[in-house]
Design a protein around this motif. Structure first.
Motif, PDB file in Angstrom:
ATOM      1  N   MET A 102      53.876 -17.721  59.898  1.00  0.00           N
ATOM      2  CA  MET A 102      53.144 -16.431  59.963  1.00  0.00           C
ATOM      3  C   MET A 102      54.134 -15.426  60.469  1.00  0.00           C
ATOM      4  SD  MET A 102      49.561 -18.040  61.349  1.00  0.00           S
ATOM      5  CE  MET A 102      48.786 -16.658  61.708  1.00  0.00           C
ATOM      6  N   LEU A 103      53.506 -14.335  60.724  1.00  0.00           N
ATOM      7  CA  LEU A 103      54.301 -13.058  61.574  1.00  0.00           C
ATOM      8  C   LEU A 103      54.240 -13.536  63.010  1.00  0.00           C
ATOM      9  CD1 LEU A 103      55.552 -10.597  61.786  1.00  0.00           C
ATOM     10  CD2 LEU A 103      53.218  -9.327  62.029  1.00  0.00           C
ATOM     11  N   ASP A 104      55.351 -13.546  63.547  1.00  0.00           N
ATOM     12  CA  ASP A 104      55.756 -13.838  64.852  1.00  0.00           C
ATOM     13  C   ASP A 104      56.992 -13.169  65.260  1.00  0.00           C
ATOM     14  OD1 ASP A 104      56.113 -14.545  67.744  1.00  0.00           O
ATOM     15  OD2 ASP A 104      54.950 -16.559  67.042  1.00  0.00           O
ATOM     16  N   THR A 105      56.801 -11.815  66.069  1.00  0.00           N
ATOM     17  CA  THR A 105      58.002 -11.179  66.132  1.00  0.00           C
ATOM     18  C   THR A 105      58.746 -11.431  67.608  1.00  0.00           C
ATOM     19  OG1 THR A 105      56.663  -9.729  67.497  1.00  0.00           O
ATOM     20  CG2 THR A 105      57.226  -8.854  65.140  1.00  0.00           C
ATOM     21  N   LYS A 106      57.912 -12.586  68.322  1.00  0.00           N
ATOM     22  CA  LYS A 106      58.804 -13.029  69.357  1.00  0.00           C
ATOM     23  C   LYS A 106      59.367 -14.265  69.182  1.00  0.00           C
ATOM     24  CE  LYS A 106      54.844 -12.002  72.671  1.00  0.00           C
ATOM     25  NZ  LYS A 106      53.907 -12.676  73.754  1.00  0.00           N
ATOM     26  N   LYS A 107      59.105 -14.772  67.833  1.00  0.00           N
ATOM     27  CA  LYS A 107      60.396 -15.750  67.571  1.00  0.00           C
ATOM     28  C   LYS A 107      61.105 -15.418  66.377  1.00  0.00           C
ATOM     29  CE  LYS A 107      57.256 -19.221  66.465  1.00  0.00           C
ATOM     30  NZ  LYS A 107      56.104 -18.706  66.527  1.00  0.00           N
ATOM     31  N   TYR A 108      60.723 -14.579  65.542  1.00  0.00           N
ATOM     32  CA  TYR A 108      61.759 -14.187  64.458  1.00  0.00           C
ATOM     33  C   TYR A 108      62.225 -12.831  64.603  1.00  0.00           C
ATOM     34  CZ  TYR A 108      58.770 -18.027  62.429  1.00  0.00           C
ATOM     35  OH  TYR A 108      58.385 -19.250  62.131  1.00  0.00           O
ATOM     36  N   GLU A 109      63.522 -12.747  64.010  1.00  0.00           N
ATOM     37  CA  GLU A 109      63.959 -11.464  63.836  1.00  0.00           C
ATOM     38  C   GLU A 109      64.116 -11.071  62.179  1.00  0.00           C
ATOM     39  OE1 GLU A 109      68.415 -11.209  64.090  1.00  0.00           O
ATOM     40  OE2 GLU A 109      67.930  -9.758  65.750  1.00  0.00           O
ATOM     41  N   ARG A 110      63.851  -9.689  62.085  1.00  0.00           N
ATOM     42  CA  ARG A 110      64.093  -9.311  60.564  1.00  0.00           C
ATOM     43  C   ARG A 110      62.898 -10.118  59.570  1.00  0.00           C
ATOM     44  NH1 ARG A 110      65.935  -8.978  55.695  1.00  0.00           N
ATOM     45  NH2 ARG A 110      66.664  -6.981  54.942  1.00  0.00           N
ATOM     46  N   GLN A 111      61.817 -10.125  59.941  1.00  0.00           N
ATOM     47  CA  GLN A 111      60.711 -10.825  59.005  1.00  0.00           C
ATOM     48  C   GLN A 111      60.343  -9.957  57.906  1.00  0.00           C
ATOM     49  OE1 GLN A 111      57.871 -12.815  61.562  1.00  0.00           O
ATOM     50  NE2 GLN A 111      57.361 -14.276  60.056  1.00  0.00           N
ATOM     51  N   VAL A 112      61.324  -9.514  57.092  1.00  0.00           N
ATOM     52  CA  VAL A 112      61.135  -8.307  56.259  1.00  0.00           C
ATOM     53  C   VAL A 112      61.940  -9.026  54.871  1.00  0.00           C
ATOM     54  CG1 VAL A 112      62.032  -6.148  55.755  1.00  0.00           C
ATOM     55  CG2 VAL A 112      61.253  -6.703  57.832  1.00  0.00           C
ATOM     56  N   THR A 113      61.465  -8.730  53.748  1.00  0.00           N
ATOM     57  CA  THR A 113      61.971  -8.711  52.400  1.00  0.00           C
ATOM     58  C   THR A 113      62.291  -7.589  51.715  1.00  0.00           C
ATOM     59  OG1 THR A 113      61.114 -10.958  51.962  1.00  0.00           O
ATOM     60  CG2 THR A 113      61.614  -9.858  50.327  1.00  0.00           C
ATOM     61  N   GLY A 114      63.583  -7.120  51.896  1.00  0.00           N
ATOM     62  CA  GLY A 114      64.010  -5.582  51.393  1.00  0.00           C
ATOM     63  C   GLY A 114      65.499  -5.524  51.511  1.00  0.00           C
ATOM     64  N   GLY A 115      66.146  -4.807  50.694  1.00  0.00           N
ATOM     65  CA  GLY A 115      67.618  -4.457  51.150  1.00  0.00           C
ATOM     66  C   GLY A 115      68.503  -5.489  50.653  1.00  0.00           C
ATOM     67  N   SER A 116      67.898  -6.845  49.814  1.00  0.00           N
ATOM     68  CA  SER A 116      68.811  -7.997  49.780  1.00  0.00           C
ATOM     69  C   SER A 116      69.535  -8.412  50.605  1.00  0.00           C
ATOM     70  CB  SER A 116      69.956  -7.494  48.422  1.00  0.00           C
ATOM     71  OG  SER A 116      69.315  -7.047  47.246  1.00  0.00           O
ATOM     72  N   GLY A 117      68.784  -8.173  51.974  1.00  0.00           N
ATOM     73  CA  GLY A 117      69.503  -8.682  53.475  1.00  0.00           C
ATOM     74  C   GLY A 117      69.310  -9.796  53.856  1.00  0.00           C
ATOM     75  N   ALA A 118      68.096 -10.652  53.579  1.00  0.00           N
ATOM     76  CA  ALA A 118      67.710 -11.841  54.359  1.00  0.00           C
ATOM     77  C   ALA A 118      68.860 -12.935  54.206  1.00  0.00           C
ATOM     78  CB  ALA A 118      66.410 -12.546  53.572  1.00  0.00           C
ATOM     79  N   ILE A 119      69.393 -13.475  53.428  1.00  0.00           N
ATOM     80  CA  ILE A 119      70.633 -14.366  53.360  1.00  0.00           C
ATOM     81  C   ILE A 119      71.819 -13.835  54.138  1.00  0.00           C
ATOM     82  CG2 ILE A 119      72.261 -15.576  52.157  1.00  0.00           C
ATOM     83  CD1 ILE A 119      69.707 -16.811  51.904  1.00  0.00           C
ATOM     84  N   PRO A 120      72.142 -12.614  54.162  1.00  0.00           N
ATOM     85  CA  PRO A 120      73.057 -12.314  54.846  1.00  0.00           C
ATOM     86  C   PRO A 120      72.892 -12.041  56.333  1.00  0.00           C
ATOM     87  CG  PRO A 120      72.942 -10.783  52.947  1.00  0.00           C
ATOM     88  CD  PRO A 120      71.973 -11.613  52.943  1.00  0.00           C
ATOM     89  N   HIS A 121      71.998 -11.728  56.668  1.00  0.00           N
ATOM     90  CA  HIS A 121      71.412 -11.721  58.007  1.00  0.00           C
ATOM     91  C   HIS A 121      71.218 -13.307  58.569  1.00  0.00           C
ATOM     92  CE1 HIS A 121      68.175 -11.919  61.180  1.00  0.00           C
ATOM     93  NE2 HIS A 121      68.717 -11.111  61.829  1.00  0.00           N
TER      94      HIS A 121
END
Length: 725
Positions: A102-121
């Motif tokens: 689930m969405l949880d900004t206290k535990k997760y950073e960059r909970q986003v899909t866009g810019g082909s950036g998930a794996i690099p991050h």
């Protein structure tokens, strides 16, 4: 590999506790430090609250479960993330389960899909999380057997002490491992020792998708919830004048009709009843007054006017190297061409939808979003409540392509729920999606090149005009840095027509225009188009002009690979077109091949060479490239959304053309194996496709293409393109 059903964090802990014990290891996606957060003994949870934002658990029966935080819309992130953890963990992949967080900004950073950036991050963070768990398991085995940890090996979820013949599964060691001190740092594998990364792994949701199990937002159902569809203005720049909802309210299953903002919502007990009732609404509209009712013909005139503008308040100079004006005055040859693209619909298979339940004590949101944190924050602002009072559960997304980066459809559901005081799911139809959505901006470019007497490129100009496009150029992309005198300018026209990010924003069309233009310049210089680009790259490397924001060696690497695999220039009876592009940190070169059959051009094959760094899942990566090429090809050939008096003229797939299966050529995919960390792949394969195909068509037919979609251009009028085209 399977995926367990969606549950809350509490349910997850109950599930782990029911397994009878084991280790729950939390890892923070920002710091990548793994820490023992809870130790589960005999069905009870011990320790303080879990404060980290992603978890790796190992149960006594050897099941490894990972929460995957990023939205999954087909880019395979829900499979690739756990693969990275499992690689460093040396886990048995058949026993790995993954669960959407689930969405949880206290535990997760960059909970986003866009810019082909998930794996690099997340690449290094995930590796460290898996390696830390492996270290603790090895230390637990060493302590149990009173042997040095250096004498142990691990493979497929089992720790071995080969000298004594002893072994123990991760599940057997998990509870002991919970007592091991968490290391400050861990050693990661040498990439040459990867066993899982780089292999072909089936998507973790494949079985559920094939068998029709609930996964997507449209699948979500809550007992007692209502359904709603909204009547939105039929044209941009109009507002509601009057509403007659009497007939709609009287229809079976209809609970309410609500007017809010510039929408009329029909609320009822089923989508069928709601859709029928919406058609019975009588809504009159009038011009907004502040916004013009623009048409596509208006945009054509706007483009012409702004491309010739000399107003410094209108023209934004994005990059200037040397003196381009002087270079053009003394040039032996000048080439100037213009390229234009239309608006495009995102057309995800799953139309927009979201569930909202606004209660006095908080808000529950459920559905598909590429930016869940933004959706929650905008909902909080709309309802004037703290974001902490809102929970957001992510479903799998049935496509997004940038459309679900926005939160308008989420806000519709939240506001409507607050008005009717009930849980409601707002659903868009395909017509809603296409006529009231957010589009790829329409853009027109003017390119100019100055050649000296030897055919060297000594001057380069680009001016772009975009409709709600922001900066419609990429001023630091190739050939910037390789031309002594260069000027890049951008102009924006503000329009009531809503636009937004569309897969590979801006570069989705700019790449075609740049690559088609460079081919034409190469021809004017009397040079092979590939050799012409390689010469420019060599100049950028030896005598760079200004900043170089792309990797010259990586670009050259994909060029060399695709030239080799396509046998560039060596095939008889085949018209080849070349294109290469850098976007979203990765590089893709393509060669399109057209053969004349019975007097008709047929696109037989597209060769693609990609450099995205380490390939995590070769199966997923292949599909990403093939999907990007197909998407780029289909929209270059057919995609077009036009407007008349502010209203979209194409409302469904009967007159908004998408590519068909029989029109997709063979796609030959290759990857550069340079060992660098992953740099992203969701978008980079799309931009080069239009240029490669256009350049191949020129070789086959002797006709240059300057606008998209290709099939509607005068240059191809009367030309039968064959079955595949």
């Amino acid at each position: 590999m399977t995926s367990i059903p969606k549950t809350s964090r509490r349910d997850f802990l109950k599930l782990a506790a029911a397994a009878g014990g084991g280790l729950v290891l939390g890892f923070h996606w920002e710091s990548a430090e793994a820490k023992i957060m809870n130790v589960i003994h005999g069905g009870t949870v011990a320790g303080s609250d879990i404060s980290f934002n992603s978890y790796l658990s190992i149960s006594p029966d050897d099941v490894i479960t990972i929460f995957s935080p990023n939205p999954e819309l087909g880019q395979n992130i829900k499979t690739s993330f756990p693969m990275i953890v499992a690689e460093e963990l040396d886990a048995d992949w058949t026993k790995v389960h993954v669960q959407q967080a689930m969405l949880d900004t206290k535990k997760y950073e960059r909970q986003v899909t866009g810019g082909s950036g998930a794996i690099p991050h997340s690449w290094e963070r995930l590796r460290k999380a898996g390696a830390t768990a492996r270290y603790m398991l090895m230390e637990a085995a060493a302590k149990r057997w009173s042997v040095p940890a250096s004498s142990l090996t691990a493979e497929h979820g089992v720790v071995y002490h080969k000298e004594s013949g002893r072994k123990a599964t991760y599940g057997e060691l998990a509870t002991d491992a919970s007592a091991i001190a968490v290391p400050a740092d861990v050693k990661l594998k040498d990439k040459k020792d990867f066993k899982l990364i780089g292999t072909a792994v089936r998507n973790v949701d494949s079985k559920q998708m094939i068998t029709g199990k609930p996964l997507y937002g449209l699948d979500f159902y809550r007992e007692g919830m209502l359904f709603a569809m909204l009547q939105r203005p039929p044209a941009f720049g109009t507002k509601i004048k009057s509403v007659d909802a009497a007939a709609a309210k009287a229809m079976p299953g209809i609970v309410d009709v609500v007017t809010f903002k510039n929408n009329v919502a029909v609320v009822g007990k089923s989508t069928w009843q709601v859709n029928k009732a919406r058609k019975a609404l009588k809504v009159e509209y009038e011009p907004d007054g502040a916004a013009a009712l623009e048409s596509t013909t208006d945009h054509d005139q706007i483009f012409k006017k702004l491309l010739d503008s000399s107003d410094p308040n209108v023209v934004s100079v994005k990059r200037k190297d040397g003196d381009a004006d002087a270079a053009f005055k003394t040039a032996a040859k000048v080439i100037t061409k213009e390229y234009q693209c239309p608006f495009l619909s995102h057309s995800p298979l799953e139309p927009m939808n979201f569930f909202a339940h606004v209660r006095p004590d908080g808000v529950e949101l459920v559905g598909p979003s590429q930016t869940p944190d933004m959706a929650r924050n905008e909902t909080a602002k709309l309802l004037n409540i703290p974001p902490e009072q809102i929970t957001l559960e992510l479903t799998r997304l049935g496509g997004g392509f940038g459309r679900r980066l926005k939160a308008d459809y989420v806000l519709e559901a939240a506001e409507l729920s607050s008005l009717i005081k009930a849980p409601v799911k707002v659903i868009w139809t395909r017509e809603d999606d296409m006529t009231g959505g957010s589009y790829r901006p329409a853009v027109r470019y003017r390119f100019s090149a100055a050649l000296d007497a030897k055919g060297n490129l000594v001057g380069y100009k680009l001016r772009g005009v975009g409709i709600n496009a922001g900066n419609c150029t990429r001023e630091d992309n190739f050939p910037s840095g390789a031309v002594d005198n260069l000027q890049i300018e951008s102009i924006e026209h503000k329009s009531p027509i809503t636009t937004g990010a569309w897969r590979a924003p801006i570069t989705n069309f700019l790449a075609f225009a740049e690559q088609a233009f460079i081919d034409e310049v190469a021809m004017a210089a009397g040079k092979d188009p590939v050799a012409f680009r390689l010469d420019l790259l060599a100049k950028a490397k030896t005598t760079p002009v200004g900043a170089i924001k792309y990797d010259i060696d990586r670009m050259k690497g994909v060029i060399d690979l695709v030239v080799e695999k396509s046998q560039w220039g060596k095939k008889k009876g085949v018209s080849q077109g070349f294109s290469v592009y850098f976007s979203h940190r990765s590089y893709v070169a393509q060669v399109a091949e057209i053969e004349m059959k019975k007097g008709k051009p047929v696109l037989e094959k597209i060769h693609a060479a990609a450099d995205c760094g380490v390939v995590v899942n070769i199966s997923g990566a292949n599909q990403q490239v093939r999907g990007g090429v197909t998407d780029g090809l289909g929209h270059a050939l057919f995609g077009s959304l036009t407007f008349k008096d502010g209203a979209a003229e194409q409302k469904n797939f009967n007159n908004y053309r998408l590519i068909r299966m029989k029109e997709v050529p063979a796609i030959d995919v290759h990857f550069v194996n340079n060992g660098i960390d992953p740099t992203g792949l969701g978008e980079p394969a799309l931009p080069p496709t239009g240029g490669a195909v256009a350049n191949a068509l020129f070789k086959a037919l002797g006709k240059r293409l300057y606008n998209q979609p290709f099939t509607k251009q005068e240059e191809l009028k009367g030309v039968s393109l064959g079955e595949r085209l």
